[in-house]
Design a protein around this motif. Structure first.
Motif, PDB file in Angstrom:
ATOM      1  N   GLY A 125       3.495  -4.106  -9.920  1.00 54.91           N
ATOM      2  CA  GLY A 125       3.282  -2.710 -10.281  1.00 54.91           C
ATOM      3  C   GLY A 125       3.581  -1.776  -9.120  1.00 54.91           C
ATOM      4  N   ILE A 126       3.133  -2.163  -7.912  1.00 52.79           N
ATOM      5  CA  ILE A 126       3.428  -1.350  -6.728  1.00 52.79           C
ATOM      6  C   ILE A 126       4.930  -1.343  -6.456  1.00 52.79           C
ATOM      7  N   GLY A 127       5.588  -2.480  -6.666  1.00 53.33           N
ATOM      8  CA  GLY A 127       7.038  -2.532  -6.465  1.00 53.33           C
ATOM      9  C   GLY A 127       7.788  -1.607  -7.401  1.00 53.33           C
ATOM     10  N   VAL A 128       7.364  -1.542  -8.667  1.00 53.32           N
ATOM     11  CA  VAL A 128       7.993  -0.620  -9.621  1.00 53.32           C
ATOM     12  C   VAL A 128       7.801   0.821  -9.163  1.00 53.32           C
ATOM     13  N   ALA A 129       6.594   1.150  -8.693  1.00 52.19           N
ATOM     14  CA  ALA A 129       6.335   2.510  -8.221  1.00 52.19           C
ATOM     15  C   ALA A 129       7.191   2.848  -7.011  1.00 52.19           C
ATOM     16  N   ILE A 130       7.313   1.895  -6.076  1.00 50.12           N
ATOM     17  CA  ILE A 130       8.146   2.136  -4.891  1.00 50.12           C
ATOM     18  C   ILE A 130       9.600   2.358  -5.296  1.00 50.12           C
ATOM     19  N   LEU A 156       0.820  -1.216   0.000  1.00 48.72           N
ATOM     20  CA  LEU A 156       0.000   0.000   0.000  1.00 48.72           C
ATOM     21  C   LEU A 156       0.850   1.260   0.000  1.00 48.72           C
ATOM     22  N   THR A 157       2.131   1.120  -0.271  1.00 49.89           N
ATOM     23  CA  THR A 157       3.016   2.282  -0.192  1.00 49.89           C
ATOM     24  C   THR A 157       2.558   3.395  -1.123  1.00 49.89           C
ATOM     25  N   MET A 197      13.821   0.700  -1.632  1.00 52.11           N
ATOM     26  CA  MET A 197      13.922   0.506  -3.077  1.00 52.11           C
ATOM     27  C   MET A 197      14.217  -0.968  -3.397  1.00 52.11           C
ATOM     28  N   VAL A 198      15.095  -1.583  -2.622  1.00 48.20           N
ATOM     29  CA  VAL A 198      15.390  -3.002  -2.828  1.00 48.20           C
ATOM     30  C   VAL A 198      14.143  -3.841  -2.589  1.00 48.20           C
ATOM     31  N   VAL A 199      13.369  -3.489  -1.551  1.00 45.59           N
ATOM     32  CA  VAL A 199      12.119  -4.206  -1.294  1.00 45.59           C
ATOM     33  C   VAL A 199      11.182  -4.082  -2.491  1.00 45.59           C
ATOM     34  N   GLY A 200      11.090  -2.871  -3.066  1.00 44.86           N
ATOM     35  CA  GLY A 200      10.236  -2.679  -4.230  1.00 44.86           C
ATOM     36  C   GLY A 200      10.675  -3.496  -5.420  1.00 44.86           C
ATOM     37  N   VAL A 201      11.982  -3.558  -5.655  1.00 41.72           N
ATOM     38  CA  VAL A 201      12.492  -4.355  -6.782  1.00 41.72           C
ATOM     39  C   VAL A 201      12.208  -5.837  -6.558  1.00 41.72           C
TER      40      VAL A 201
END
Length: 890
Positions: A144-149, A91-92, A381-385
């Motif tokens: 998609g949320i990971g790319v945005a993060i 939900l970031t 950022m690593v978590v998002g990737v």
């Protein structure tokens, strides 16, 4: 402490039923493993909580409060005992947009509304229905949320500020890279490097260092370097706890606010439920058994048997946590997997982790304020990737659902999480309809008989093409309809039956077959549809059975390898109600494993024609008789000739296979062998007592008599080596071995006059494996590409190597090895992965020191003339093409 975290300013302009007899335990039992696991998770959760609150633009202490509330409240009231909740990574982007539009206090109110909606849905017991969403949509949303993060945090790591949308962040990135400078990018790069390289540190020092979580190590190292090299770098600023911020009633369009509440509820709920299922699987892998109630079987022994999560209760617990947190809370796979791998046994670990976070938020404020913001941004950022999983992408592509995944990712990136989910659902519906209507129908003539071939499902969408194809068959001609699919709806069934009636009236004949050529009889189901036979290898169809089909395929997961026999509609002139199709598997000379697939509507017992069902037999007796009847009816005719040949010629197996008695280890399946191929010895722990082993119950100080109580395995080895003249011996261990777990736990305390139990008198032969694992004189056994997952797997690997040493000490084995006519192999089978590993040849022969188990791939092995055999491999098979189930090994 208030529901919302204190702040100095307002940042504006970011289906299982719960049993009423088992209420939540507000004082969970605390074990020593839970305390150590809670500390591990705490060390991961603190930097993650700070980083996620920074990413969404919330007060930094809001992440700590969310981690504490998620651990304590969701841990107490949730239905997933091993799951650890905290700030929601999924939900970031949504939370950041809500804070930007409505402000922090209003976002708190929206989160409370989402929590109340989760409580309502948990009370209505609809949680399991959420799992009906396609995995492609779920993983696409998270990707998609990971790319945005990742894009937003990359700007912060580079010393800039993120834009308002994913597209804007992507467009602004070249300009940000053009003006890169300062210490922030270097600290961020250092953090990323430590996070990625920390789990791969080599050597004994690396193994010791890896006990510290990579997230904590990266933040500590980056903080220390920044304190020395860049003291002026922007750091964490925790406001005073004395200034409280309470939720503020939302102001704005009702539809927009309702959409926001629904989005937070949906994404947080799905993230929590899917994480709970994933944690269940991890716990089951740790225990070495499928998710099921505890079993007393030795092979499944474990200190804490895995339990299936109560998803309705979990959703209810997440809702309670969200009404108290302020920052959206959800269960996370990262925290949950760390909790499982750290050895947690129950919900006490999650609760204690929340207490540690709460204490740290009160006592370690000064320490937190040394952390650079660039380090937290790099960590998030690593978590998002990592939320973009290539393993998931490959799996989705293999199931032909990549268009659904791609559409969901594009929708989330371009329009937001809720729109992305809706777009993914729409594409999934279109793909499903296309598959239903994508049926290939052809007409051909073979030996004067017209053949109508149908490939795919027959639904009303295919009826026009089906009738056109059937109309191409000349009047009065003989016809065969070959059906290669699994379902036919009522419209297609009526069309075929009408055409069949007309053909028969014109003097022609019509036969229906499966793809393998077996005759079938169409019979409608109670819902109007018709089940069709599976593809070759799924089952063989009984020629006179009504509506035969396969209810399960060979070696697919069904409970205890049993498909229950069920009755079909009674056929004219017979009293029997049982119709079966069979999936057969040829077994070893010591055991036979068959599975029966039935086409049916309701469950029945095996009965001979005209006999009444025996309702007094216990379930175990029924299963035994059912399996034996299935073998005699379906499998025996296929293997009778081969068994008759072996009975007359005698056995001449090529391999001695020593493995564990665990019921999940099916030797004939994993080695693709048949009758006469393997001489199998099974015992608890796949142990090979050395030839000088003391007799059962003899104290070590006594002199062993001439006869030993452990001669059974030695006798089998002598017979296989000296009489049967086997060419190789394989010692096979497996994951989750109950014997190895028992050895690690140690022998229970008994009095001086209490004799050892038979089990512990046998397990003493595994004590050398324990000593070998603890010894520094021997290298640690490992799997190629990774170390052992835990101590149990490490002991399982080491035990295989140690038992090979015991095997070489036997006189008959040593003599054959010296002659060069015998080979020894070590093997490890991971039950949860259905993956075999073979010990490298140097270690297996006793001439090498590198005890590595290499993964066995799917490629065909080279001929024995060019490369020596390295273990049990599939024998060449010969199959009767007219009867695909009739395959025997050469």
């Amino acid at each position: 402490m208030s529901a919302c975290t204190p702040t100095r300013h307002d940042r504006a302009s970011r289906r299982t039923r719960p049993s009423p007899r088992r209420p939540p335990r507000l004082r969970p039992r605390v074990a020593g493993a839970d305390v150590s696991a809670s500390i591990t998770v705490f060390l991961i959760a603190v930097p993650m909580a700070l980083g996620l609150s920074l990413a969404v633009g919330a007060p930094l202490e809001a992440g700590l409060v969310a981690a504490a509330v998620g651990g304590i409240v969701a841990g107490l009231f949730g239905g997933a005992p091993l799951q650890v909740s905290g700030p929601s990574a999924g939900l970031t982007v949504v939370t950041a947009e809500l804070i930007q539009i409505y402000g922090w206090r209003t976002t708190c109110a929206i989160t409370i509304g989402a929590g109340l909606l989760q409580i309502l849905l948990g009370t209505l017991r609809v949680a399991r229905n959420a799992l009906a969403v396609s995995p492609a949509i779920v993983h696409g949303t998270l990707a998609g949320i990971g790319v945005a993060i990742a894009l937003a945090q990359l700007h912060i790591m580079l010393g800039g500020s993120p834009q308002s949308s994913v597209v804007a962040n992507a467009l602004a990135l070249p300009g940000q890279l053009a003006v890169i400078g300062g210490a922030a990018p270097l600290i961020g790069a250092l953090t990323v490097a430590v996070v990625l390289l920390w789990p791969r540190l080599p050597g004994r020092a690396g193994r010791t260092a890896r006990r510290i979580p990579a997230a904590l190590a990266s933040v500590v190292i980056a903080t220390a370097v920044a304190a020395v090299a860049a003291p002026g770098l922007a750091r964490v600023d925790l406001p005073s706890w004395r200034s409280h911020a309470f939720p503020e009633l939302p102001h704005g369009p009702v539809l927009a606010l309702a959409t926001a509440v629904f989005t937070v509820m949906l994404v947080a709920g799905l993230e929590s439920l899917l994480a709970a299922v994933a944690v269940d699987r991890l716990a089951a892998d740790r225990a070495g058994e499928p998710v099921k109630p505890p079993s007393p079987a030795i092979g499944s022994a474990t200190a804490v048997p895995p339990q299936r999560s109560d998803l309705d209760r979990e959703l209810h617990g997440q809702g309670v946590a969200n009404t108290l947190s302020g920052l959206p809370v959800a269960g996370g796979v990262v925290r949950g997997s760390a909790n499982v791998r750290a050895g947690a046994t129950g919900r006490a670990s999650s609760v204690l982790h929340g207490i540690w976070v709460l204490l740290a938020a009160a006592l370690l404020v000064t320490v937190f304020e040394w952390i650079p913001l660039a380090a937290l941004a790099a960590l998030v950022m690593v978590v998002g990737v990592q939320m973009v999983s290539f393993a998931h992408i490959r799996n989705i592509h293999r199931h032909r659902e990549f268009p659904v995944y791609a559409a969901t990712v594009a929708g989330v990136i371009g329009f937001g999480a809720l729109t992305g989910v809706a777009l993914g659902v729409a594409v999934a519906v279109v793909v499903s309809l296309r598959r239903l209507g994508r049926t290939k129908i052809t007409v051909s003539e073979q030996d004067g008989r017209h053949v109508v071939t149908v490939r795919g499902q027959l639904t009303f969408l295919s009826v026009p093409r089906l009738t056109r194809a059937l109309g191409q068959v000349p009047p009065g001609a003989d016809a065969t309809v070959e059906l290669d699919g699994s379902f036919m709806d009522h419209a297609a069934y009526e069309a075929i039956q009408t055409w069949r009636g007309a053909r028969i009236a014109q003097g022609g004949s019509v036969a229906f077959t499966g793809r393998s050529g077996d005759s079938i009889v169409l019979a409608g189901r109670s819902d109007g549809g018709v089940d069709l036979p599976g593809r070759p290898g799924d089952a063989t169809s009984a020629p006179t059975a009504a509506a035969p089909h396969s209810c399960c395929r060979p070696w697919t997961p069904w409970r205890n390898h049993h498909c229950h026999d069920r009755p079909t509609e009674p056929t004219h002139g017979t009293n029997t109600t049982t119709s079966t199709t069979t999936s057969t598997s040829t077994s070893t000379s010591t055991s036979t494993s068959t599975s029966t697939s039935t086409s049916s509507l309701t469950e029945a017992v095996i009965a001979t024609p005209g006999s009444a069902p025996d309702t007094t037999r216990p379930e175990g007796t029924h299963r035994l008789r059912s399996g034996l009847s299935s073998f005699q009816r379906n499998t025996a005719p296929l293997v009778r000739d081969e068994l008759a040949r072996l009975a007359s010629e005698g056995q001449s197996p090529s391999q001695l296979f020593i493995t564990c008695a665990d019921s999940r280890l099916v030797t004939s399946m994993i080695t693709a062998s048949g009758p006469g191929d393997l001489f199998t010895v099974r015992n608890v722990g796949n142990l090979v007592p050395p030839p000088d082993a003391l007799p059962t119950g003899t104290p070590p100080t006594h002199t062993a008599p001439a006869t030993s109580g452990d001669d059974s395995v030695a006798a089998a080895i002598e017979y296989a080596v000296e009489v049967l003249r086997v060419e190789s011996i394989t010692v096979c261990g497996h994951s989750g071995c109950g014997a190895m777990q028992a050895l690690l736990r140690g022998e229970p305390e008994t009095g001086p006059d209490t004799p050892r139990t038979p089990l512990w008198r046998w397990l003493r032969h595994g004590l050398p494996s324990l000593e070998r694992m603890a010894s520094r004189r021997h290298s640690r056994s490992r799997i190629s590409g990774r170390p052992a997952a835990d101590e149990v797997e490490q002991l399982c690997l080491t035990n295989v190597v140690q038992q090979l040493e015991h095997l070489r000490a036997h006189e008959a084995v040593a003599r054959r090895l010296a002659e060069g006519t015998l080979q020894l192999h070590g093997m490890y089978f991971h039950v949860g992965e259905a993956q075999a590993y073979l010990l490298t040849e140097g270690a297996g022969s006793g001439t090498g020191h590198d005890e590595v188990f290499d993964r066995v791939g799917t490629e065909e092995p080279e001929p024995a003339t060019t490369r020596p055999a390295t273990g049990p491999t599939a024998q060449p098979a010969t199959c009767d093409t007219a009867r695909p189930a009739t395959c025997t090994t050469a």
